[in-house]
Design a protein around this motif. Structure first.
Motif, PDB file in Angstrom:
ATOM      1  N   SER A  44      49.195 -27.568  33.591  1.00 20.59           N
ATOM      2  CA  SER A  44      50.612 -27.828  33.404  1.00 20.59           C
ATOM      3  C   SER A  44      50.846 -28.139  31.928  1.00 20.59           C
ATOM      4  CB  SER A  44      51.019 -29.015  34.277  1.00 20.59           C
ATOM      5  OG  SER A  44      52.396 -29.212  34.219  1.00 20.59           O
ATOM      6  N   GLY A  45      51.868 -27.552  31.351  1.00 25.32           N
ATOM      7  CA  GLY A  45      52.135 -27.721  29.924  1.00 25.32           C
ATOM      8  C   GLY A  45      51.632 -26.562  29.082  1.00 25.32           C
ATOM      9  N   ALA A  46      50.871 -25.641  29.707  1.00 27.52           N
ATOM     10  CA  ALA A  46      50.372 -24.472  28.979  1.00 27.52           C
ATOM     11  C   ALA A  46      51.553 -23.590  28.570  1.00 27.52           C
ATOM     12  CB  ALA A  46      49.395 -23.684  29.850  1.00 27.52           C
ATOM     13  N   PHE A  47      51.368 -22.825  27.519  1.00 28.12           N
ATOM     14  CA  PHE A  47      52.435 -21.961  27.034  1.00 28.12           C
ATOM     15  C   PHE A  47      52.612 -20.736  27.927  1.00 28.12           C
ATOM     16  CE2 PHE A  47      51.050 -23.945  22.945  1.00 28.12           C
ATOM     17  CZ  PHE A  47      52.213 -24.672  22.736  1.00 28.12           C
ATOM     18  N   VAL A  48      53.835 -20.231  27.949  1.00 26.73           N
ATOM     19  CA  VAL A  48      54.158 -18.947  28.555  1.00 26.73           C
ATOM     20  C   VAL A  48      54.616 -18.061  27.402  1.00 26.73           C
ATOM     21  CG1 VAL A  48      55.624 -17.714  30.180  1.00 26.73           C
ATOM     22  CG2 VAL A  48      54.852 -20.029  30.729  1.00 26.73           C
ATOM     23  N   ARG A  49      53.987 -16.884  27.279  1.00 24.21           N
ATOM     24  CA  ARG A  49      54.280 -16.008  26.136  1.00 24.21           C
ATOM     25  C   ARG A  49      54.762 -14.644  26.604  1.00 24.21           C
ATOM     26  NH1 ARG A  49      48.925 -17.774  22.744  1.00 24.21           N
ATOM     27  NH2 ARG A  49      49.734 -19.805  22.148  1.00 24.21           N
ATOM     28  N   LEU A  50      55.672 -14.099  25.844  1.00 23.25           N
ATOM     29  CA  LEU A  50      56.194 -12.757  26.061  1.00 23.25           C
ATOM     30  C   LEU A  50      56.024 -12.023  24.733  1.00 23.25           C
ATOM     31  CD1 LEU A  50      57.800 -10.687  27.776  1.00 23.25           C
ATOM     32  CD2 LEU A  50      59.876 -11.741  26.891  1.00 23.25           C
ATOM     33  N   ASP A  64      62.949  -7.499  35.924  1.00 24.85           N
ATOM     34  CA  ASP A  64      62.486  -7.969  37.238  1.00 24.85           C
ATOM     35  C   ASP A  64      61.250  -7.235  37.762  1.00 24.85           C
ATOM     36  OD1 ASP A  64      63.618  -5.556  38.001  1.00 24.85           O
ATOM     37  OD2 ASP A  64      65.080  -6.445  39.380  1.00 24.85           O
ATOM     38  N   ASP A  65      60.782  -6.206  37.047  1.00 25.76           N
ATOM     39  CA  ASP A  65      59.534  -5.550  37.452  1.00 25.76           C
ATOM     40  C   ASP A  65      58.361  -5.968  36.543  1.00 25.76           C
ATOM     41  OD1 ASP A  65      60.465  -4.225  35.197  1.00 25.76           O
ATOM     42  OD2 ASP A  65      59.923  -2.233  35.930  1.00 25.76           O
ATOM     43  N   SER A  66      58.531  -7.072  35.836  1.00 32.85           N
ATOM     44  CA  SER A  66      57.477  -7.577  34.950  1.00 32.85           C
ATOM     45  C   SER A  66      56.366  -8.223  35.770  1.00 32.85           C
ATOM     46  CB  SER A  66      58.054  -8.626  33.990  1.00 32.85           C
ATOM     47  OG  SER A  66      59.041  -8.051  33.180  1.00 32.85           O
ATOM     48  N   SER A  67      55.219  -8.405  35.135  1.00 35.18           N
ATOM     49  CA  SER A  67      54.097  -9.079  35.789  1.00 35.18           C
ATOM     50  C   SER A  67      53.583 -10.171  34.857  1.00 35.18           C
ATOM     51  CB  SER A  67      52.985  -8.082  36.116  1.00 35.18           C
ATOM     52  OG  SER A  67      52.496  -7.486  34.936  1.00 35.18           O
ATOM     53  N   VAL A  68      52.686 -11.001  35.380  1.00 37.72           N
ATOM     54  CA  VAL A  68      52.086 -12.059  34.560  1.00 37.72           C
ATOM     55  C   VAL A  68      50.572 -11.986  34.665  1.00 37.72           C
ATOM     56  CG1 VAL A  68      54.027 -13.664  34.657  1.00 37.72           C
ATOM     57  CG2 VAL A  68      52.283 -13.759  36.429  1.00 37.72           C
ATOM     58  N   ALA A  69      49.911 -12.498  33.629  1.00 44.14           N
ATOM     59  CA  ALA A  69      48.457 -12.575  33.609  1.00 44.14           C
ATOM     60  C   ALA A  69      48.072 -13.859  32.890  1.00 44.14           C
ATOM     61  CB  ALA A  69      47.864 -11.362  32.889  1.00 44.14           C
ATOM     62  N   ILE A  70      46.897 -14.369  33.229  1.00 48.56           N
ATOM     63  CA  ILE A  70      46.381 -15.555  32.553  1.00 48.56           C
ATOM     64  C   ILE A  70      45.386 -15.095  31.504  1.00 48.56           C
ATOM     65  CG2 ILE A  70      45.093 -17.704  32.807  1.00 48.56           C
ATOM     66  CD1 ILE A  70      46.111 -17.862  35.666  1.00 48.56           C
ATOM     67  N   TYR A  71      45.617 -15.504  30.269  1.00 52.08           N
ATOM     68  CA  TYR A  71      44.741 -15.164  29.160  1.00 52.08           C
ATOM     69  C   TYR A  71      44.212 -16.435  28.503  1.00 52.08           C
ATOM     70  CZ  TYR A  71      46.546 -10.355  29.309  1.00 52.08           C
ATOM     71  OH  TYR A  71      46.891  -9.079  29.682  1.00 52.08           O
ATOM     72  N   THR A  72      43.186 -16.254  27.698  1.00 49.24           N
ATOM     73  CA  THR A  72      42.646 -17.353  26.912  1.00 49.24           C
ATOM     74  C   THR A  72      43.064 -17.151  25.462  1.00 49.24           C
ATOM     75  OG1 THR A  72      40.734 -17.463  28.371  1.00 49.24           O
ATOM     76  CG2 THR A  72      40.522 -18.550  26.245  1.00 49.24           C
ATOM     77  N   TYR A  74      46.778 -19.578  28.808  1.00 52.58           N
ATOM     78  CA  TYR A  74      48.229 -19.474  28.786  1.00 52.58           C
ATOM     79  C   TYR A  74      48.649 -18.329  29.698  1.00 52.58           C
ATOM     80  CZ  TYR A  74      47.742 -15.539  25.519  1.00 52.58           C
ATOM     81  OH  TYR A  74      47.409 -14.347  24.939  1.00 52.58           O
ATOM     82  N   ILE A  75      49.923 -18.288  30.051  1.00 54.97           N
ATOM     83  CA  ILE A  75      50.490 -17.213  30.866  1.00 54.97           C
ATOM     84  C   ILE A  75      51.109 -16.189  29.925  1.00 54.97           C
ATOM     85  CG2 ILE A  75      52.297 -16.593  32.511  1.00 54.97           C
ATOM     86  CD1 ILE A  75      50.330 -18.127  34.014  1.00 54.97           C
ATOM     87  N   ALA A  76      50.735 -14.940  30.105  1.00 58.15           N
ATOM     88  CA  ALA A  76      51.354 -13.844  29.352  1.00 58.15           C
ATOM     89  C   ALA A  76      52.252 -13.072  30.308  1.00 58.15           C
ATOM     90  CB  ALA A  76      50.286 -12.930  28.772  1.00 58.15           C
ATOM     91  N   ILE A  77      53.483 -12.887  29.909  1.00 60.63           N
ATOM     92  CA  ILE A  77      54.410 -12.059  30.689  1.00 60.63           C
ATOM     93  C   ILE A  77      54.301 -10.641  30.148  1.00 60.63           C
ATOM     94  CG2 ILE A  77      56.813 -11.622  31.288  1.00 60.63           C
ATOM     95  CD1 ILE A  77      57.315 -14.633  30.952  1.00 60.63           C
ATOM     96  N   LEU A  78      54.000  -9.711  31.035  1.00 59.68           N
ATOM     97  CA  LEU A  78      53.880  -8.297  30.669  1.00 59.68           C
ATOM     98  C   LEU A  78      55.171  -7.624  31.117  1.00 59.68           C
ATOM     99  CD1 LEU A  78      50.251  -8.007  32.047  1.00 59.68           C
ATOM    100  CD2 LEU A  78      50.949  -8.493  29.709  1.00 59.68           C
ATOM    101  N   PRO A  79      56.067  -7.331  30.176  1.00 57.23           N
ATOM    102  CA  PRO A  79      57.403  -6.860  30.559  1.00 57.23           C
ATOM    103  C   PRO A  79      57.392  -5.481  31.194  1.00 57.23           C
ATOM    104  CG  PRO A  79      57.124  -6.757  28.178  1.00 57.23           C
ATOM    105  CD  PRO A  79      55.893  -7.405  28.737  1.00 57.23           C
TER     106      PRO A  79
END
Length: 156
Positions: free
Chosen positions: A57-63, A96-104, A112-117
């Motif tokens: 919790s508190g990790a960044f979310v990046r796009l 709304d068809d984006s996905s997410v992945a966890i990266y280091t 962190y969470i990367a949003i893959l648009p």
């Protein structure tokens, strides 16, 4: 004052300046993200992920490499997967068809969470869930597999 004492005093001053500068930048960085946690500055999205490893919790979310939010909560589900709640800055439109992945972040940095648009013209709304989420990749396991493959190729 002798030369040795003067050098020691200068070293202390420079060290203090470095420490205070680092503290200042860390404080500014965290202040910026805590300011964004106000109720009217974000919307919430979720994702179900099987393996989150060291995500906290508190990790960044990046796009596209830009910080657009934070992980606000991790909830263990009955099937032992994890529901990840993300606070996304208002004004950030995510197809709304984006996905997410966890990266280091780097080789041994924090997760962190990367949003893959995606390419949709429709955007996610508060409370929506990502339909596809890629689990965290365990770097240690990847290195071990690489070493095993290297050893096997040497034996041939």
């Amino acid at each position: 004052m002798n030369r040795k004492k003067l050098k020691q005093k200068i070293k202390k001053i420079i060290s203090s300046l470095i420490v205070y500068s680092l503290l200042f930048f860390v404080t500014v960085r965290f202040y910026d993200y805590f300011k964004k946690l106000k109720k009217d500055n974000f919307y919430t999205l979720t994702a179900d992920i099987k393996h989150t490893d060291e995500l906290k919790s508190g990790a960044f979310v990046r796009l596209s490499g830009v910080d657009v939010g934070i992980v606000s909560k991790l909830e263990l589900l009955p099937d032992f997967s994890v529901k990840v709640y993300m606070h996304i800055d208002n004004g950030i439109l995510i197809p709304d068809d984006s996905s997410v992945a966890i990266y280091t972040d780097g080789l041994i940095g924090p997760k962190y969470i990367a949003i893959l648009p995606g390419g949709s013209i429709d955007y996610m709304q508060n409370g929506d869930e990502f339909e596809f989420a890629q689990d965290s990749v365990n770097i240690t396991e990847m290195i071990e597999i690489g070493i095993e493959q290297f050893k096997k190729s040497k034996e041939k």
